[in-house]
Design a protein around this motif. Structure first.
Motif, PDB file in Angstrom:
ATOM      1  N   ASN A   1       0.959  -1.238   0.006  1.00 14.08           N
ATOM      2  CA  ASN A   1      -0.013   0.000  -0.086  1.00 14.08           C
ATOM      3  C   ASN A   1       0.793   1.253  -0.180  1.00 14.08           C
ATOM      4  O   ASN A   1       0.628   2.236  -0.772  1.00 14.08           O
ATOM      5  CB  ASN A   1      -0.796  -0.082   1.150  1.00 14.08           C
ATOM      6  CG  ASN A   1      -2.076   1.174   1.406  1.00 14.08           C
ATOM      7  OD1 ASN A   1      -2.692   1.335   0.220  1.00 14.08           O
ATOM      8  ND2 ASN A   1      -2.029   1.874   2.356  1.00 14.08           N
ATOM      9  N   ASN A   2       2.018   1.296   0.848  1.00 20.50           N
ATOM     10  CA  ASN A   2       2.887   2.674   0.962  1.00 20.50           C
ATOM     11  C   ASN A   2       3.547   2.734  -0.437  1.00 20.50           C
ATOM     12  O   ASN A   2       3.688   3.838  -0.903  1.00 20.50           O
ATOM     13  CB  ASN A   2       3.684   2.216   2.039  1.00 20.50           C
ATOM     14  CG  ASN A   2       3.247   2.395   3.340  1.00 20.50           C
ATOM     15  OD1 ASN A   2       2.038   3.026   3.595  1.00 20.50           O
ATOM     16  ND2 ASN A   2       3.820   1.774   4.237  1.00 20.50           N
ATOM     17  N   SER A   3       3.987   1.531  -1.125  1.00 22.04           N
ATOM     18  CA  SER A   3       4.748   1.555  -2.425  1.00 22.04           C
ATOM     19  C   SER A   3       3.640   2.325  -3.390  1.00 22.04           C
ATOM     20  O   SER A   3       4.327   3.105  -4.262  1.00 22.04           O
ATOM     21  CB  SER A   3       5.253   0.316  -2.803  1.00 22.04           C
ATOM     22  OG  SER A   3       6.053  -0.135  -1.871  1.00 22.04           O
ATOM     23  N   LEU A   4       2.193   1.946  -3.480  1.00 25.03           N
ATOM     24  CA  LEU A   4       1.468   2.551  -4.495  1.00 25.03           C
ATOM     25  C   LEU A   4       1.357   3.871  -4.105  1.00 25.03           C
ATOM     26  O   LEU A   4       0.965   4.873  -4.958  1.00 25.03           O
ATOM     27  CB  LEU A   4       0.476   1.621  -4.382  1.00 25.03           C
ATOM     28  CG  LEU A   4       0.346   0.159  -4.883  1.00 25.03           C
ATOM     29  CD1 LEU A   4      -0.909  -0.597  -4.596  1.00 25.03           C
ATOM     30  CD2 LEU A   4       0.645   0.253  -6.402  1.00 25.03           C
ATOM     31  N   LYS A   5       1.176   4.130  -2.846  1.00 24.07           N
ATOM     32  CA  LYS A   5       0.853   5.747  -2.664  1.00 24.07           C
ATOM     33  C   LYS A   5       1.961   6.586  -2.786  1.00 24.07           C
ATOM     34  O   LYS A   5       1.861   7.927  -3.343  1.00 24.07           O
ATOM     35  CB  LYS A   5       0.431   5.741  -1.042  1.00 24.07           C
ATOM     36  CG  LYS A   5      -1.035   5.349  -0.632  1.00 24.07           C
ATOM     37  CD  LYS A   5      -1.125   5.307   0.746  1.00 24.07           C
ATOM     38  CE  LYS A   5      -2.770   5.062   0.861  1.00 24.07           C
ATOM     39  NZ  LYS A   5      -2.873   5.071   2.711  1.00 24.07           N
ATOM     40  N   ASN A   6       2.953   6.193  -2.542  1.00 25.58           N
ATOM     41  CA  ASN A   6       4.080   6.991  -2.795  1.00 25.58           C
ATOM     42  C   ASN A   6       4.803   7.075  -4.115  1.00 25.58           C
ATOM     43  O   ASN A   6       5.757   7.815  -4.621  1.00 25.58           O
ATOM     44  CB  ASN A   6       5.495   6.441  -1.941  1.00 25.58           C
ATOM     45  CG  ASN A   6       5.293   6.619  -0.417  1.00 25.58           C
ATOM     46  OD1 ASN A   6       4.213   7.044   0.196  1.00 25.58           O
ATOM     47  ND2 ASN A   6       5.841   5.606   0.517  1.00 25.58           N
ATOM     48  N   GLY A   7       4.263   6.297  -4.880  1.00 29.21           N
ATOM     49  CA  GLY A   7       4.475   6.297  -6.363  1.00 29.21           C
ATOM     50  C   GLY A   7       5.936   5.475  -6.601  1.00 29.21           C
ATOM     51  O   GLY A   7       6.555   5.919  -7.552  1.00 29.21           O
ATOM     52  N   THR A   8       6.431   4.593  -5.743  1.00 29.51           N
ATOM     53  CA  THR A   8       7.770   4.234  -6.084  1.00 29.51           C
ATOM     54  C   THR A   8       7.702   3.029  -7.108  1.00 29.51           C
ATOM     55  O   THR A   8       8.694   2.379  -7.068  1.00 29.51           O
ATOM     56  CB  THR A   8       8.320   3.740  -4.800  1.00 29.51           C
ATOM     57  OG1 THR A   8       7.488   2.804  -3.810  1.00 29.51           O
ATOM     58  CG2 THR A   8       8.461   4.908  -3.717  1.00 29.51           C
ATOM     59  N   THR A   9       6.530   2.662  -7.369  1.00 28.41           N
ATOM     60  CA  THR A   9       6.571   1.299  -8.448  1.00 28.41           C
ATOM     61  C   THR A   9       5.402   1.875  -9.153  1.00 28.41           C
ATOM     62  O   THR A   9       4.411   2.818  -9.010  1.00 28.41           O
ATOM     63  CB  THR A   9       6.118   0.231  -7.702  1.00 28.41           C
ATOM     64  OG1 THR A   9       6.235  -0.847  -8.395  1.00 28.41           O
ATOM     65  CG2 THR A   9       4.668   0.170  -6.973  1.00 28.41           C
ATOM     66  N   LYS A  10       5.232   0.990 -10.379  1.00 28.29           N
ATOM     67  CA  LYS A  10       4.414   1.157 -11.548  1.00 28.29           C
ATOM     68  C   LYS A  10       2.877   0.638 -10.993  1.00 28.29           C
ATOM     69  O   LYS A  10       2.860  -0.046 -10.116  1.00 28.29           O
ATOM     70  CB  LYS A  10       4.757   0.696 -12.683  1.00 28.29           C
ATOM     71  CG  LYS A  10       4.813  -0.946 -12.506  1.00 28.29           C
ATOM     72  CD  LYS A  10       4.852  -1.678 -13.992  1.00 28.29           C
ATOM     73  CE  LYS A  10       4.731  -3.081 -13.982  1.00 28.29           C
ATOM     74  NZ  LYS A  10       4.727  -3.564 -15.443  1.00 28.29           N
ATOM     75  N   ALA A  11       1.940   1.120 -11.793  1.00 27.79           N
ATOM     76  CA  ALA A  11       0.569   0.852 -11.463  1.00 27.79           C
ATOM     77  C   ALA A  11       0.328  -0.886 -12.144  1.00 27.79           C
ATOM     78  O   ALA A  11       1.085  -1.095 -13.016  1.00 27.79           O
ATOM     79  CB  ALA A  11      -0.298   1.685 -11.628  1.00 27.79           C
TER      80      ALA A  11
END
Length: 541
Positions: free
Chosen positions: A527-537
């Motif tokens: 969840n944090n990775s998706l919110k922070n934009g550190t990974t692609k959708a």
């Protein structure tokens, strides 16, 4: 008779195997298997054994049990010319399929049914090739995450963690072999669930088994796509590379027997080992890893004992468990071995290679890279060697996808085709159902890979939610279930059984804690990775 006794003609020895006995019986103490990595025996006097009638030295006479109903079962063991047919009848034992052996050759398998020349040879796997498949079931994605574990928890705690999980996983893998010999009709953990929990247990364990293997295959596709991106310098969309990995996985997974896939396993094993060895040498002779400051002095900041956060600690634990999570595949491999009694030799060779590789590769890469190690680790040696390492490791990554697609596909195939004449044929009906099963598993793995397109968090989620349950907890429950009759009677216990039971209880408690806390930590991280934009959708380039 409370156990399964294996008679080996010229040796004049009886090898008891634990088996389920209805409550109306008063069984004698059971023995551990012969040729086990552990020196585990009971104290039952030889005079109390009740052997089967003697057969030829080429024939394995075996009979065991199953189910929760009390119905009479018998099995005729057919012999060749000149040898009388012998019937072994045990009262109040429910039905279970068994192997029928004629002159040392399996003619009817408890899992695959009639073995004939017109269909695939499901029982052609030798123990060396089986050892390679056991190794390849573990070494692959797992070894690429070991250096990052040492970065999180420190060098010494990381090594202790590796050896601890290695001991637990080796014990669990050994239990798989004991269980399989006691119950020849078991093909996957779903069958174990049926023995212990009935139809509901089969569906629950079968669902978890299918989900774990297809998720691991999805992670493998993601790793393969990462390799294609590294080699081509992001020459195409990641979804395209994942799709290519899925197509190749489908093609090679459609090979029907592990005997033939074993040759591909050799290639995959050599490729992944060559890649990590090149990586190890490269980080040792280079001035600094690719992610370290390229100008001026630098320090790898190797930590002997770390102080990780709860999330980092749980991620490290579940990553190590994921690295050793091959046990769910081991039932399938034993089922296709020519002589399942050779499984312990294959297991000993497998665990020696796996543990040595994890410790040596992990420690060396972490020593030279420190906090600048990449995950997956193949990217730690710089742009050029990153391409070289990924190019060499590509077959190994792909073989991991193949194994973890082939086995759940065959599980579905056998459940669908059980007792069908097309199970061991080569007609269009056989091929249509088989290819449909492989295609379905491949598609599901592809969807998982694209829905969670980040390597570390996906590995952590699989390790916490599925690998711990199926590689640690399930095997502990299997041990307690096999030996429950003896463990309940204080007069019949010995120190070895008590130690095994205590270890099993520890594995259940520890595993339950890891499942809950590790899953929560992995979900939060995703969840944090998706919110922070550190990974692609999901499903994005």
């Amino acid at each position: 008779m409370g156990g399964l006794y294996l008679y080996r003609g010229s040796l004049q020895t009886f090898l008891p195997v634990p088996s389920y006995t209805p409550r109306s019986f008063n069984p004698p103490p059971v023995f551990f298997l012969h040729r086990t990595p552990f020196s585990l025996i009971d104290t039952l006097p030889p005079a109390s054994l009740s052997p089967l009638p003697a057969f030829t030295s080429h024939t394995l006479a075996a009979h065991s049990h199953m189910d929760r109903t009390n119905s009479t079962s018998s099995r005729d063991l057919e012999k060749d010319e000149g040898v009388a047919t012998t019937e072994f009848r045990r009262p109040s034992v429910s039905k279970e399929r068994h192997n029928v052996v004629v002159e040392g050759v399996v003619v009817q398998d408890a899992v695959f049914g009639d073995i004939n020349d017109g269909g695939p040879n499901y029982r052609g796997l030798g123990w060396i090739r089986a050892a390679v498949l056991l190794v390849k079931s573990q070494i692959g994605l797992g070894v690429l995450g070991i250096p990052s574990v040492l970065t999180s928890v420190g060098l010494v705690p990381g090594i202790i963690l590796i050896f601890t999980v290695a001991v637990l996983s080796t014990f669990g893998a050994w239990v798989v072999g004991v269980f399989k010999l006691a119950h020849p009709s078991v093909y996957t953990l779903a069958d174990v669930g049926y023995l212990i929990g009935g139809p509901i247990g089969r569906e629950i364990m079968g669902g978890f088994y299918f989900l774990m293997l297809t998720a691991v295959a999805g992670a493998g596709m993601l790793g393969t796509a990462t390799a294609f991106n590294a080699i081509s310098e992001n020459g195409a969309c990641s979804v395209v590379f994942t799709l290519i990995a899925a197509i190749l996985t489908f093609i090679f997974s459609s090979i029907r027997t592990l005997q033939k896939i074993g040759w591909i396993g050799f290639v995959g094993f050599i490729s992944i080992m060559t890649a990590v060895i090149i990586l190890t040498i490269a980080v040792g002779i280079q001035d600094r890893p690719s992610s370290a400051p390229q100008v001026g002095p630098w320090d790898p900041q190797v930590i002997i004992v770390g102080n990780p956060s709860f999330y980092d600690a749980m991620t490290a634990v579940v990553t190590i468990i994921f690295s050793f999570a091959g046990a769910p595949n081991f039932f399938n491999i034993i089922a296709e071995m020519r002589d399942p009694r050779d499984y312990n030799k294959a297991l000993a060779l497998c665990q020696t290679i796996v543990i040595s590789t994890y410790v040596i590769i992990g420690c060396v890469v972490y020593h030279f890279c420190g906090i600048y190690v990449s995950s997956p680790a193949l990217g730690s040696a710089g742009p050029l060697l990153k391409k070289v390492c990924y190019g060499i490791a590509l077959p190994g990554l792909l073989v991991g996808c193949v194994l973890n697609t082939h086995m759940p596909a065959k599980y579905i195939f056998i459940r669908f085709m059980k007792n069908s004449p097309y199970l061991n044929s080569s007609g269009w009906q056989h091929w249509s159902v088989w290819l449909a099963c492989v295609l379905g598993c491949t598609t599901f793995s592809f969807l998982i890979a694209e829905a969670i397109p980040f390597f570390n968090d996906l590995v952590s989620l699989i390790g916490a939610l599925l690998s711990t349950l199926l590689s640690i907890i399930a095997e502990a429950v299997m041990f307690l279930w096999l030996y429950r009759a003896v463990l309940r009677k204080r007069s019949e216990r010995n120190k070895t059984l008590v130690a095994g039971g205590s270890l099993s209880v520890f594995m259940i408690v520890m595993g339950s804690v890891v499942v809950v806390s590790g899953t929560i930590a992995s979900v939060i991280a995703i969840n944090n990775s998706l919110k922070n934009g550190t990974t692609k959708a999901p499903f994005a380039c």
